[in-house]
Write an enzyme that holds these catalytic residues in place. Sequence first.
Site, PDB file in Angstrom:
ATOM      1  N   GLU A 164       0.803  -1.221   0.000  1.00 36.25           N
ATOM      2  CA  GLU A 164       0.000   0.000   0.000  1.00 36.25           C
ATOM      3  C   GLU A 164       0.842   1.281   0.000  1.00 36.25           C
ATOM      4  O   GLU A 164       0.794   2.064   0.958  1.00 36.25           O
ATOM      5  CB  GLU A 164      -0.968   0.007   1.199  1.00 36.25           C
ATOM      6  CG  GLU A 164      -1.907  -1.188   1.234  1.00 36.25           C
ATOM      7  CD  GLU A 164      -2.891  -1.153   2.412  1.00 36.25           C
ATOM      8  OE1 GLU A 164      -2.810  -0.217   3.221  1.00 36.25           O
ATOM      9  OE2 GLU A 164      -3.733  -2.047   2.499  1.00 36.25           O
ATOM     10  N   GLU A 352      -5.317  -8.761   0.974  1.00 38.74           N
ATOM     11  CA  GLU A 352      -5.962  -8.434   2.252  1.00 38.74           C
ATOM     12  C   GLU A 352      -7.439  -8.209   2.013  1.00 38.74           C
ATOM     13  O   GLU A 352      -7.823  -7.531   1.044  1.00 38.74           O
ATOM     14  CB  GLU A 352      -5.417  -7.139   2.874  1.00 38.74           C
ATOM     15  CG  GLU A 352      -4.030  -7.235   3.431  1.00 38.74           C
ATOM     16  CD  GLU A 352      -3.571  -5.917   4.065  1.00 38.74           C
ATOM     17  OE1 GLU A 352      -4.429  -5.098   4.486  1.00 38.74           O
ATOM     18  OE2 GLU A 352      -2.354  -5.715   4.129  1.00 38.74           O
TER      19      GLU A 352
HETATM   20  O1  IFM Z   1      -4.193  -3.099   9.263  1.00 36.97           O
HETATM   21  C1  IFM Z   1      -4.161  -2.633   7.952  1.00 36.97           C
HETATM   22  C2  IFM Z   1      -2.974  -3.196   7.221  1.00 36.97           C
HETATM   23  O2  IFM Z   1      -1.776  -2.901   7.863  1.00 36.97           O
HETATM   24  C3  IFM Z   1      -2.901  -2.615   5.824  1.00 36.97           C
HETATM   25  N1  IFM Z   1      -4.153  -2.739   5.139  1.00 36.97           N
HETATM   26  C4  IFM Z   1      -5.352  -2.372   5.831  1.00 36.97           C
HETATM   27  C5  IFM Z   1      -5.403  -3.014   7.196  1.00 36.97           C
HETATM   28  C6  IFM Z   1      -6.686  -2.591   7.940  1.00 36.97           C
HETATM   29  O3  IFM Z   1      -6.708  -1.223   8.100  1.00 36.97           O
END
Ligand code: IFM
Length: 446
Positions: A164, A352
């Site tokens: 990210e 994710e």
């Molecule tokens: O916890 C975060 C993660 O570190 C990166 N993506 C989003 C998740 C939830 O906010």
Amino acid sequence: MPFPPGFLWGAATASYQIEGGVAEGGRGESIWDRFSHTPGMIENGDTGDVADDHYHRSAADVDLIADLGLKAYRFSLAWPRLFPDGDRRLNQAGLDFYQRLVDRLLERGIAPMATLYHWDLPQALQDRQGGWVSRDTASRFVDYADTAFAALGDRVGHWVTLNEPWVSSFLGYHEGRHAPGVRDLTSALRAAHHLLLGHAGAVDAFRARGLPGEIGIVLNLNPVDPASDREEDERAAILFDGNLNRWFLDPVFRGSYPGDMVDHYVGHGADLEFVQPGDLESIARPLDFLGVNYYFRSIVSATTDGLGWDAQRAPEGVETSSIGWAIRPDGLRDILARLRADYPAIPTYVTENGIALDDEVGADGGVDDPRRIAYLEGHVAAAEEAIGEGTDLRGYFVWSFLDNFEWGLGYRPRFGLVYVDFETQERIPKASARWYSGVIAANGLG
Ligand code: IFM
């Protein structure tokens, strides 16, 4: 068979969110140590000092991953464990921690997916040269990445360069809500560019070693909807899409920054002279896969301040998670469709996806989380639809394996498949973990 044989069903974590042991094994300070210890930055004054104490419990945690039947585990390496001062002096004890973790995963039949940068930059690089604002930080990142490849590249099948980069750059250097807490547009754009240069250099270093695994990048991508059909909101939505999605997708997959956004940023006083000849060609090096982190759709309205948009994570009145994120599985299908339409075909992972809830331990000692099961079921179904429509989806990772340190929100949001009692460090698999084990065993929703 909607999910192909060998589909990687997994769960994800990140170093600063779970490890603790921040002053152990020779680890150096990271920007998140400094930021979380700065009064007022994190809800409840929480820090990652102990987190899930995974640094001391990694073997048992891997056993739990195996017991749940997960095929893959996505984790990140803490750069300051390997290079405490951000320079070329390797801390062997830090590397050894990840050697043991990877060995244990492989012994238990779990495929490791290793992320090199999930936001915990060595503080020394921030202090010395402003962190990612400096082009040299990209070179330091490539040295660190190459050390990781040399040590672990024979055993790690999937490498992620960056997690990210929008968050690292825009939340860290423009909004200042994340470490290092800078608020400056040009700094954010420099940080984004140098992150992508570091990514490109790491890909080159990986290829130069001729390693057997695959390498890619993880982006947080959202469908962006205008809050109304007013022209201003529609234009603001295009700009926010440019900021969040296209500013990263276009350089990585097309070798250029989107022209409308270049004009927009320059119009807001940004200086883009840090882009040097040849940079964009490097950034567009072919990748083996794209990782997509998906949580919500963004709803955007025009504003007259800031960069001209306000992005919300839920419209009024819809069901949300405990941190106000709307539950929109259709957004996962839509973002995958958009990638198919606008960018070259590439193997893709959902790296994710998950929901924060106020989970509690019940009288029977278990944690019942039917809303998480419903959330995951909806998103796995959306992933299945996307495969049917043509996405080459190779895996799906729940965020997160464990409840953990949720950055500025501290420990309040619980994202885990496994409940963590932060007083005792007891782990309790939630009902959703058992449900997910069944999905994995059936290779789909059945
Ligand atoms: O916890 C975060 C993660 O570190 C990166 N993506 C989003 C998740 C939830 O906010």
